[in-house]
Enzyme design. Structure first.
Site, PDB file in Angstrom:
ATOM      1  N   LYS A  97       2.649 -43.534   0.319  1.00 23.62           N
ATOM      2  CA  LYS A  97       3.755 -42.936   0.967  1.00 23.62           C
ATOM      3  C   LYS A  97       5.264 -43.600   1.224  1.00 23.62           C
ATOM      4  O   LYS A  97       4.902 -45.037   1.507  1.00 23.62           O
ATOM      5  CB  LYS A  97       3.606 -42.213   2.129  1.00 23.62           C
ATOM      6  CG  LYS A  97       4.768 -41.422   2.710  1.00 23.62           C
ATOM      7  CD  LYS A  97       4.334 -40.527   3.959  1.00 23.62           C
ATOM      8  CE  LYS A  97       5.354 -39.521   4.650  1.00 23.62           C
ATOM      9  NZ  LYS A  97       4.845 -38.804   5.392  1.00 23.62           N
ATOM     10  N   SER A 172       5.396 -33.853   4.988  1.00 20.18           N
ATOM     11  CA  SER A 172       6.335 -34.746   4.194  1.00 20.18           C
ATOM     12  C   SER A 172       5.805 -35.642   3.105  1.00 20.18           C
ATOM     13  O   SER A 172       6.568 -36.338   2.513  1.00 20.18           O
ATOM     14  CB  SER A 172       7.185 -35.776   5.256  1.00 20.18           C
ATOM     15  OG  SER A 172       6.227 -36.565   6.056  1.00 20.18           O
ATOM     16  N   SER A 196       2.073 -33.576   8.118  1.00 17.82           N
ATOM     17  CA  SER A 196       2.462 -34.245   6.783  1.00 17.82           C
ATOM     18  C   SER A 196       1.631 -34.823   5.676  1.00 17.82           C
ATOM     19  O   SER A 196       1.898 -34.999   4.687  1.00 17.82           O
ATOM     20  CB  SER A 196       3.547 -35.175   6.953  1.00 17.82           C
ATOM     21  OG  SER A 196       4.803 -34.744   7.649  1.00 17.82           O
TER      22      SER A 196
END
Length: 502
Positions: A97, A172, A196
């Protein structure tokens, strides 16, 4: 380098802001004392600052063109591996990420404000992946400063669902889920402050685990609020999820989050036996039937999947945990006021804790945020506006929400005294369409938050919580939550279900 000394006019502005009512003579006295004390600040330039170790050589990689990035899920492509390392991740490709520090490789964290930042050190989890033989193949797009459960807020544009490009992946950790779901990578790192990891994993038809709070070190990862921050594995199978967890878990001595729960890592893959006889499974009523949110097909798929565990010898019952309905309300307060304080006002680092401080991030973010604040997403602007407005109460509501959250913990813990895991839908609805450019501010923010209604409470409490695909027709996730520090039970149930439905 010497620190510039404050003028009397600057000190007067500060005094007026804090209602100190100082005279000019008093200000002059303070100015003299401040000048002397700033010698301590000047001394810092005499020393080299400790950095997180960066042992594996690498080139910076490149930003892929559109033809190479049809889902808009890649932020940066690399090929970083330790050629001499052999371990659990040998032969596995891993994407990070884009809120994780990877030295020498640009990090944007989905935000125009951070565009151009290049970390000078590796996050702890990066070192562990490389030492285990994994190849880090890039950085995945995530939402603007990670504050969205949709996949429509990144400055680089929406991330598209690999199962239906007209739909969102969820956020996210949007790019991480999309790349695993598209089978472009084997494994991914996600982050989870409100859901997320689990939300995008559910909507992309893969597995995602939010571990017990503090099990995996957060050192070298951009935060939202220290009490909510989790990082964890995403993969196409339960076995790979457990394997990556084995590599990531354990204390590093630098992350204050790891001092809260005394959690020790385990060899999680050893628990994937398929044997869940005698385990007690609770279907939590309050996770279903959300007014104006829940899709009946989602509820039905999760119920059928939960009851199917009876075929493997598990005991399945429906229970009520009324406090679950309060979880998102508590999370809203903690995430908004806490996010403003640590993420925005304290430049992602803050003060008052022992561990490793990412000073390069602090300096870069501080210099850029005022210049480019107008380009922040609607969700981040919302956090700033509401969070700052609530500062008139001096943090009363944040403190109250944190105190009341112990009742939420107690409610789950009480249920988990009688059952081994709790089950509910990960997300109440199927993947939503990507919002168009004419979407209102209200709708954009609503989409970003409402998908977190079942996941966010477990970021407050820190319980391990995992999503596993549970429908052959639609990307629907069944969320399995366990006791603090008992990831092995969550993984065991998820693996047994996965094997049953192969």
């Amino acid at each position: 380098m010497s620190i510039r000394r404050p003028t009397l006019e600057q000190l007067k502005m500060i005094a007026d802001k804090y209602n100190l009512f100082l005279t000019e003579d008093e200000l002059a006295s303070y100015q003299h004392t401040i000048d002397n004390t700033l010698v301590s600040y000047d001394r810092l330039s005499h020393y080299s600052e400790p950095r997180l170790p960066t042992k594996v050589p690498r080139t910076p990689g490149y930003r892929p063109d559109k033809w190479e990035n049809p889902l808009n899920a890649w932020y940066w492509k690399t090929s970083i591996k330790d050629e001499n390392a052999t371990g659990k991740l040998s032969g596995k490709t891993v994407v990070l990420k884009d809120n994780v520090f990877l030295a020498g490789v640009p990090m944007m964290n989905g935000s125009r404000v951070l565009e151009g930042f290049v970390p000078d050190e590796d996050a702890t989890i990066v070192r562990r992946i490389l030492e285990a033989g994994g190849e880090i193949v890039g950085k995945a797009v995530n939402e603007d400063l990670c504050f969205s459960g949709g996949s429509h807020t990144s400055h680089t544009g929406p991330v598209r669902n690999p199962l239906d490009p007209s739909k969102m992946t969820g956020g996210s950790s949007s790019g991480s889920a999309a790349l695993v779901g598209a089978r472009e990578v084997d494994l991914a790192i996600g982050g989870d402050q409100g859901g997320s990891i689990r939300v995008p994993a559910a909507w992309c038809g893969i597995c995602g685990l939010k571990p017990t709070y503090g099990l995996i070190p957060y050192t070298g990862i951009f935060p939202i609020d220290r009490s909510l921050d989790h990082t964890g594995p995403m993969a196409s199978s339960v076995e790979d999820t457990a394997l990556l967890l084995e590599v990531l878990a354990g204390k590093d001595g630098l992350d204050p989050r790891q001092s809260f729960f005394p959690v020790e890592p385990k060899k999680y893959t050893d628990y994937l036996t398929g044997d869940i006889r005698q385990l007690k499974v609770a279907i939590v009523e309050e996770g279903f039937g959300w007014k104006n949110l829940s899709d009946p097909e989602v509820d039905q798929a999760v119920l059928q999947s939960a009851y199917s565990l009876q075929h493997l010898g598990a005991k399945v019952e429906r229970i009520s945990i009324p406090w679950h309905k309060e979880g998102l309300h508590l999370w809203n307060i903690i995430a908004i006021e806490g996010g403003l304080k640590q993420m925005i006002n304290e430049n992602g680092v803050g003060t008052g804790w022992k561990g490793h401080y990412s000073t390069a991030l602090t300096e870069f973010f501080h210099c850029r945020k005022k210049l480019l604040a107008k380009e922040l997403s609607n969700t981040v602007k919302f956090v700033i506006l509401l969070g700052e407005y609530m500062q008139q109460h001096g943090g009363k509501y944040y403190s109250t929400a944190q105190n009341i959250s112990r009742r939420l913990n107690a409610a789950y813990d009480y249920a988990l005294e009688h059952f081994d895991v709790l089950i509910m839908p990960t997300v109440p609805m199927k993947p939503l369409k990507i919002p168009g450019p004419d979407t209102s501010i209200e709708e954009s923010i609503k989409i970003a938050v409402e998908v977190l209604i079942n996941t966010a409470p477990f970021d407050i409490t820190g319980h391990p919580s995992m999503t596993v695909p549970c429908s052959p027709s639609y990307p629907i996730g069944m969320m399995i939550t366990g006791r603090i520090g008992e990831e092995e039970t969550v993984l065991k149930v998820a693996h047994a279900y996965e094997q049953l439905n192969r």
